[in-house]
Enzyme design. Structure first.
Site, PDB file in Angstrom:
ATOM      1  N   CYS A  39      13.493  10.048   5.826  1.00  0.00           N
ATOM      2  CA  CYS A  39      13.612  10.458   7.202  1.00  0.00           C
ATOM      3  C   CYS A  39      15.547  10.561   8.186  1.00  0.00           C
ATOM      4  CB  CYS A  39      13.790   8.757   7.255  1.00  0.00           C
ATOM      5  SG  CYS A  39      15.045   7.704   6.152  1.00  0.00           S
ATOM      6  N   LYS A  85       0.264  -0.765   0.570  1.00  0.00           N
ATOM      7  CA  LYS A  85       0.096   0.141   0.265  1.00  0.00           C
ATOM      8  C   LYS A  85       0.912   1.558  -0.127  1.00  0.00           C
ATOM      9  CE  LYS A  85      -1.229   2.977   2.239  1.00  0.00           C
ATOM     10  NZ  LYS A  85      -1.385   4.306   2.139  1.00  0.00           N
ATOM     11  N   GLU A 143      10.043  16.993  14.380  1.00  0.00           N
ATOM     12  CA  GLU A 143      10.972  16.196  13.100  1.00  0.00           C
ATOM     13  C   GLU A 143      10.726  17.359  12.312  1.00  0.00           C
ATOM     14  OE1 GLU A 143       9.604  12.663  11.295  1.00  0.00           O
ATOM     15  OE2 GLU A 143      11.184  12.366  10.221  1.00  0.00           O
ATOM     16  N   GLU A 190      10.690   1.495   9.512  1.00  0.00           N
ATOM     17  CA  GLU A 190      10.927   2.181   9.889  1.00  0.00           C
ATOM     18  C   GLU A 190      10.896   3.319   9.792  1.00  0.00           C
ATOM     19  OE1 GLU A 190      14.853   1.821   9.461  1.00  0.00           O
ATOM     20  OE2 GLU A 190      14.767   0.236   8.289  1.00  0.00           O
TER      21      GLU A 190
END
Ligand code: NAD
Length: 466
Positions: free
Chosen positions: A274, A167, A372, A240
């Site tokens: 990331c 997905k 973040e 992750e």
């Protein structure tokens, strides 16, 4: 078959589907199929039907087919790169979409070529350990490196004899459908199915009992939801998740020598990576010289629509991400931090461009430092005491990457050993390699990708003893 941009886009777009817009202009790029109802069930049935024969082919034949799939991607790499740029925004050049399309075939070949032999556990050979297919692997991906990260998920899973249902992010389905269309030219039917959809489609996949393994790349919050939703079925998980990577510059580093690598460590994919460097701690002795060198790079690095060959930085992929970055920088301004460059976006423009921004004289616990940002706004914190700054680097829940910058490698390695991160880089940040395992710790998740460790993660261990 060599695809043009138009023919590859036509192969994945569905008239009347959900419009996908170009983050640089707001124009419609294509239409993603609208799935729902029993599409997941049908994909699972197809995967179940295809998997035993795929597993029975053995490693050598599966590896041959994955190499052929890599060749198919290479033949149409330019078309794929253009779809990635139009949909996700990253520039064609530099570490942009041509690099990403190249990484798709690189990681397919790496999955094919990595050896994972049966292990003899005792000298007399009476106990061995081998890795067998899980069966069905579910994968859920993010929007920042959609094609590359999808490949990190499905290529090792296929190599190990699994069938995969994937997905992609609702923001970047076309890039992943395009990769699948290319590799499906050589793979058997049913071993790889891409099901575009939103977060509810992701949740349905994580709840489905068919999957013995779920691979997820995305935010920490979604990772936790997947753990909860999948718990009744106990699938293996690779998570992750988000990062907030620190970089620590020691006083002996040469600002001129490290500025460019630092800059790209932070600004790769316009900060939407990331393992980007997301908070930079610089020793007082060289702070001002380094800030000046970084500002010069920020000012001369062109930002523009990714499809223009001259652009080195692009837009943010979504308006939501633009708002996150904008909000964090505005908060920093209000608290008295200094904007060295950037910080003044055109909020009325149709594209989601946020200018390259450097922020100094910022409180170490300001939201721009401890949250973040996932965009091109780097907070730079001055420090004097090494133990104190290592404490700050380790204080957050995030634990994906970290870096240390110094003229003295051994000194840098000693600091790296003290950092709580899945990878601690020296004089580089965010560098990945298909043979070097990659993964986070703490709030950045668990499980490793790449190399033999990555193959083990999409398989089940089996000991035969006696
Ligand atoms: P996200 O968590 O919002 O979405 C990721 C995927 O999860 C999407 O496909 C989404 O539809 C799906 N999803 C959302 N809610 C779900 C739910 N409840 N159940 C199942 N699936 C669900 O993340 P994003 O905004 O697409 O990506 C950005 C984040 O990903 C950043 O935090 C970034 O650091 C992280 N990231 C991590 C890595 C890594 O390797 N560690 C790589 C890339 C991105």
């Amino acid at each position: 078959m060599v695809h043009s941009y138009d023919s590859l886009l036509a192969a994945v777009t569905e008239p009347g589907g959900r419009a996908i817009s170009d983050p640089a202009t707001g124009e419609t790029v294509g239409h993603a199929p609208r799935l729902g109802g029993d599409d997941l069930e049908r994909a699972v049935e197809r995967a179940r039907a295809a998997q035993p024969e795929w597993a029975a082919k053995g490693h050598a034949e599966r590896a041959r087919l994955l190499r052929a799939a890599a060749d198919a991607v290479d033949e149409s790499a330019e078309a794929l790169a253009r779809i990635i740029t139009r949909e996700q925004g990253k520039p064609l050049n530099g570490p942009g979409s041509r690099f990403e399309a190249g990484a798709v075939s690189t990681w397919l070949r790496a999955a094919a070529d990595t050896e994972l032999d049966e292990q003899r556990l005792l000298d007399d050979g009476s106990a061995t350990l081998r890795y067998e297919p899980v069966g069905l692997v579910g994968a859920i991906g993010p929007w920042n490196w959609p094609a590359m990260i999808a490949t990190w998920q499905f290529a090792p899973a296929l190599r190990m004899g699994n069938a995969v249902v994937m997905k992609p992010s609702e923001h970047t389905p076309l890039s992943v459908l395009a990769v699948a269309a290319l590799v499906q030219e050589v793979l058997p039917d049913g071993v790889l199915t891409v099901l575009p959809g939103d977060r509810d489609a992701g949740a349905a996949l994580s709840r489905h009992p068919a999957f013995g393994k779920i691979m997820f790349t995305g935010s920490t919050r979604t990772g936790a939801a997947i753990v909860r939703d999948s718990a009744p079925n106990l699938p293996r998980l690779t998570l992750e998740l988000g990062g907030n990577d620190p970089g620590i510059v020691l006083p002996d580093a040469d600002p001129a020598a490290i500025a460019e690598d630092l800059f790209w460590g932070a600004m790769l994919n316009t900060g939407q990576t990331c393992a980007c460097l997301k908070r930079l701690y610089v020793h007082d002795d060289i702070h001002d010289a380094l800030v000046e060198a970084l500002a010069a790079l920020a000012d001369k690095t062109p930002m523009g629509p990714g499809i223009e060959e001259g652009s080195a930085l692009g837009p943010l992929t979504t308006r939501e991400q633009f708002d996150v970055v904008d909000g964090l920088v505005e908060q920093a301004k209000k608290s008295g931090a200094r904007i060295v460059t950037g910080g003044e976006p055109d909020r009325e423009a149709p594209g989601h461009f946020y200018p390259t921004t450097l922020v100094t004289d910022i409180e170490p616990d300001a939201p721009l430092v401890v949250e973040e940002q996932f965009g091109p706004a780097l907070p730079i914190v001055r420090y004097t005491d090494l133990d104190d700054v290592i404490g700050r680097a380790n204080a957050l829940r995030a634990g994906l990457g970290a870096s240390v910058w110094s003229a003295d490698r051994e000194r840098a390695r000693a600091v790296a050993a003290r950092l709580e991160a899945g990878t601690a880089w020296i004089n580089q940040h965010g560098a990945i390699h298909p043979m070097i395992p990659f993964g986070g710790i703490k709030g950045s998740g668990y499980g490793l990708e790449f190399g033999a460790e990555g193959l083990k993660a999409v398989a089940v261990p089996k000991v035969i003893s006696g």
